[in-house]
Design a protein around this motif. Structure first.
Motif, PDB file in Angstrom:
ATOM      1  N   GLN A 141      45.588  -0.718  44.233  1.00  0.00           N
ATOM      2  CA  GLN A 141      46.024   0.613  43.879  1.00  0.00           C
ATOM      3  C   GLN A 141      47.231   1.073  44.781  1.00  0.00           C
ATOM      4  O   GLN A 141      48.192   1.669  44.585  1.00  0.00           O
ATOM      5  CB  GLN A 141      45.044   1.443  43.419  1.00  0.00           C
ATOM      6  N   ASP A 179      45.192   4.568  39.759  1.00  0.00           N
ATOM      7  CA  ASP A 179      43.772   4.982  39.273  1.00  0.00           C
ATOM      8  C   ASP A 179      43.092   4.639  40.622  1.00  0.00           C
ATOM      9  O   ASP A 179      42.797   3.551  41.097  1.00  0.00           O
ATOM     10  CB  ASP A 179      43.639   3.592  38.371  1.00  0.00           C
ATOM     11  N   SER A 181      39.675   5.522  40.623  1.00  0.00           N
ATOM     12  CA  SER A 181      38.469   5.522  40.041  1.00  0.00           C
ATOM     13  C   SER A 181      37.465   4.915  41.036  1.00  0.00           C
ATOM     14  O   SER A 181      36.089   5.118  41.096  1.00  0.00           O
ATOM     15  CB  SER A 181      38.349   4.818  38.695  1.00  0.00           C
ATOM     16  N   ASN A 182      38.112   3.779  41.705  1.00  0.00           N
ATOM     17  CA  ASN A 182      37.206   3.179  42.825  1.00  0.00           C
ATOM     18  C   ASN A 182      36.894   3.674  44.082  1.00  0.00           C
ATOM     19  O   ASN A 182      36.026   3.530  44.928  1.00  0.00           O
ATOM     20  CB  ASN A 182      37.533   1.748  42.739  1.00  0.00           C
ATOM     21  N   HIS A 205      46.492  10.702  39.067  1.00  0.00           N
ATOM     22  CA  HIS A 205      45.402   9.796  39.059  1.00  0.00           C
ATOM     23  C   HIS A 205      45.100   9.673  37.507  1.00  0.00           C
ATOM     24  O   HIS A 205      44.976  10.723  36.580  1.00  0.00           O
ATOM     25  CB  HIS A 205      44.139  10.633  39.455  1.00  0.00           C
ATOM     26  N   THR A 206      45.020   8.423  37.014  1.00  0.00           N
ATOM     27  CA  THR A 206      45.140   7.984  35.587  1.00  0.00           C
ATOM     28  C   THR A 206      43.695   7.560  35.200  1.00  0.00           C
ATOM     29  O   THR A 206      43.461   7.328  33.789  1.00  0.00           O
ATOM     30  CB  THR A 206      46.075   7.003  35.397  1.00  0.00           C
ATOM     31  N   GLY A 207      42.713   7.380  36.199  1.00  0.00           N
ATOM     32  CA  GLY A 207      41.400   6.779  35.818  1.00  0.00           C
ATOM     33  C   GLY A 207      40.444   8.029  34.947  1.00  0.00           C
ATOM     34  O   GLY A 207      40.755   9.143  35.201  1.00  0.00           O
ATOM     35  N   THR A 209      37.399   8.428  35.888  1.00  0.00           N
ATOM     36  CA  THR A 209      36.604   9.063  37.066  1.00  0.00           C
ATOM     37  C   THR A 209      37.265   9.419  38.265  1.00  0.00           C
ATOM     38  O   THR A 209      37.987   8.522  38.536  1.00  0.00           O
ATOM     39  CB  THR A 209      35.187   8.378  37.022  1.00  0.00           C
ATOM     40  N   ASN A 240      44.324  16.612  37.917  1.00  0.00           N
ATOM     41  CA  ASN A 240      44.448  15.107  38.530  1.00  0.00           C
ATOM     42  C   ASN A 240      45.907  14.817  38.888  1.00  0.00           C
ATOM     43  O   ASN A 240      46.312  13.655  38.948  1.00  0.00           O
ATOM     44  CB  ASN A 240      44.023  13.953  37.496  1.00  0.00           C
ATOM     45  N   HIS A 354      30.763   3.421  41.749  1.00  0.00           N
ATOM     46  CA  HIS A 354      31.909   3.038  42.648  1.00  0.00           C
ATOM     47  C   HIS A 354      31.055   2.295  44.040  1.00  0.00           C
ATOM     48  O   HIS A 354      31.843   1.691  44.736  1.00  0.00           O
ATOM     49  CB  HIS A 354      32.668   4.053  42.961  1.00  0.00           C
TER      50      HIS A 354
END
Length: 446
Positions: A141, A179, A181-182, A205-207, A209, A240, A354
């Motif tokens: 990412q 993203d 999320s991780n 941020h598109t994730g 979480t 976000n 994660h």
């Protein structure tokens, strides 16, 4: 005497003879130290980082910045001035970033993620390489975001290390979707260098979480303290979305807070043994995730008081299970799992899927190692379910993960015969841990 420096040597985790009563001075925060080094390297004038953490991760960061042309002078001051003026200090002297250079990231997430954006501002190629585990940790990412913002990166299509950033001396910047999320580090990585981008940056941020939000708040606060203009969701902006305007960064004189997450095993020792541990200089206000230990460990059976000296944490010797969402403070999971394995009731740790992508797969590792000592831990979709059982001795493997090593040491306080494999991995963020642990236990049962 056991040689704990060898990777496969076993360190016999000491068992407490009674209630631990100690004052433990915890070294500086890795998260603050490494962010401070990046911001100081990008500033328009020299700055100071005082009471930094000297550990493998921070040394990798400073060595990497030096390789790109930044001056970092390490000094020890005996000044009798303010509280932050004595002790070790690093003077950071910004310079024209340049290659060719090679950066060893080790297995440090902050180095592998925060420095490719810095390298994009350098003149010349910067190669990034690291430990074998670093090749497996998510970085795609950040790579794709930097390409969107104008960087040229050669990673042979892996979306991971090793890679080379071909810096052009500047970066366009602009709007980018990512993203995270991780890892929240994906967002922090772009924000930290953004004031030096020609257009700044807008990170979306598109994730579904976003873990470890306190670390993003830490990044934003430190950027603002260095003179950057940052718009955030907390300040009324879009959800976000973070915006950083282009502009010069100020050289700061920063005193690094103690690493509150690294205080965790010592606080756990007080709770498990019914003792009391004082952590000096615990800040009354902080963005560090470790501050959540005050409420989490209180719910599990301890009590704490924040005094002018620091945090005084006291245990009763009884530990209660907990059902808790750790999504914002995932790095605390190994220590909480260790305490939960010694509790009087079941615990459920949530929101930490994660962690499967951290220094090791922490959820799998904790399950295997605690169960190997007779425990009953099962993985859930996003965490762990821990049913306390009578534990026995055995080898506790660390997987080159510093928080696995300290988690094993916590269990060893109450369980005889626990041997920690490669306790030296704690040097990643907590140098001299075995000696600190021995010093803490010296007063146990007194």
């Amino acid at each position: 005497m056991t040689d704990t420096s060898a990777p496969h040597a076993l360190w016999p985790a000491p068992t407490a003879d009674g209630a631990v009563r100690a004052t433990v001075t915890v070294p500086g925060s890795k998260s603050v130290t490494n962010r401070a080094l990046v911001l100081a390297a990008l500033a328009a004038e020299p700055g100071w980082v005082r009471r930094p953490l000297r550990s493998r991760d921070s040394q990798l960061m400073s060595d990497a910045l030096r390789a790109m042309g930044v001056g970092i002078e390490e000094t020890v001051s005996s000044s009798s001035g303010g509280a932050g003026e004595s002790g070790e200090a690093w003077r950071v002297i910004p310079a024209g970033l340049h290659g060719p250079a090679t950066v060893d990231v080790g297995n440090a997430g902050t180095v592998m993620r925060f420095l490719p954006p810095v390298a994009a501002l350098a003149a010349g190629p910067i190669r990034f390489d690291g430990d074998p585990r670093s090749y497996e940790r998510p970085l795609g990412q950040v790579i794709s975001a930097l390409r969107t913002l104008g960087a040229r990166i050669d990673d042979d299509g892996r979306g991971a290390l090793p890679l080379t950033v071909h810096g052009g001396g500047a970066l366009d910047g602009g709007v980018v979707e990512i993203d995270a999320s991780n890892s929240s580090q994906f967002v922090s990585a772009l924000l930290l260098s953004a004031p030096r981008f020609n257009q700044g940056v807008e990170v979306r941020h598109t994730g579904a979480t976003l873990p470890s939000m306190p670390h993003i708040r830490m990044t934003v606060e430190m950027l603002r303290a260095a003179g950057a203009q940052v718009d955030t969701p907390e300040a009324g902006g879009e959800k976000n979305v973070w915006r950083v305007a282009p502009g010069a960064l100020l050289g700061r004189d920063l005193v690094v807070e103690p690493d509150l997450s690294n205080a965790q095993p010592f606080l756990a020792a007080a709770m498990i043994t019914g003792g009391s541990v004082t952590i000096p200089d615990w800040p009354r206000r902080t963005t560090q995730p470790g501050d959540a230990l005050r409420s989490i460990f209180t719910e599990m059976g301890g009590s704490c008081e924040l005094t002018d000296t620091g945090l005084v944490f006291t245990g009763t010797g009884k530990v209660h299970g907990i059902d808790v969402d750790l999504s914002e403070v995932g790095e605390l999971t190994p220590g909480i799992a260790a305490v939960a394995a010694l509790a009087d009731s079941e615990s459920v740790l949530r929101g930490v899927a994660h962690l499967r992508l951290h220094e090791t797969d922490r959820l799998a590792a904790l399950t295997k190692e605690i169960n190997g000592l007779g425990g009953d831990v099962t993985e859930t979709a996003d965490g762990l379910r821990i049913r306390p059982r009578r534990l026995h001795g055995g080898t506790f493997h660390t997987y080159d993960d510093h928080r696995m090593a300290t988690a094993g040491a916590v269990i060893g306080l109450a369980v005889e015969g626990v041997g920690i494999e490669n306790v030296g991995t704690t040097a990643k963020t907590l140098p001299d841990f075995p000696q600190m642990w021995a010093d803490m236990l010296a007063g146990a049962g007194a």
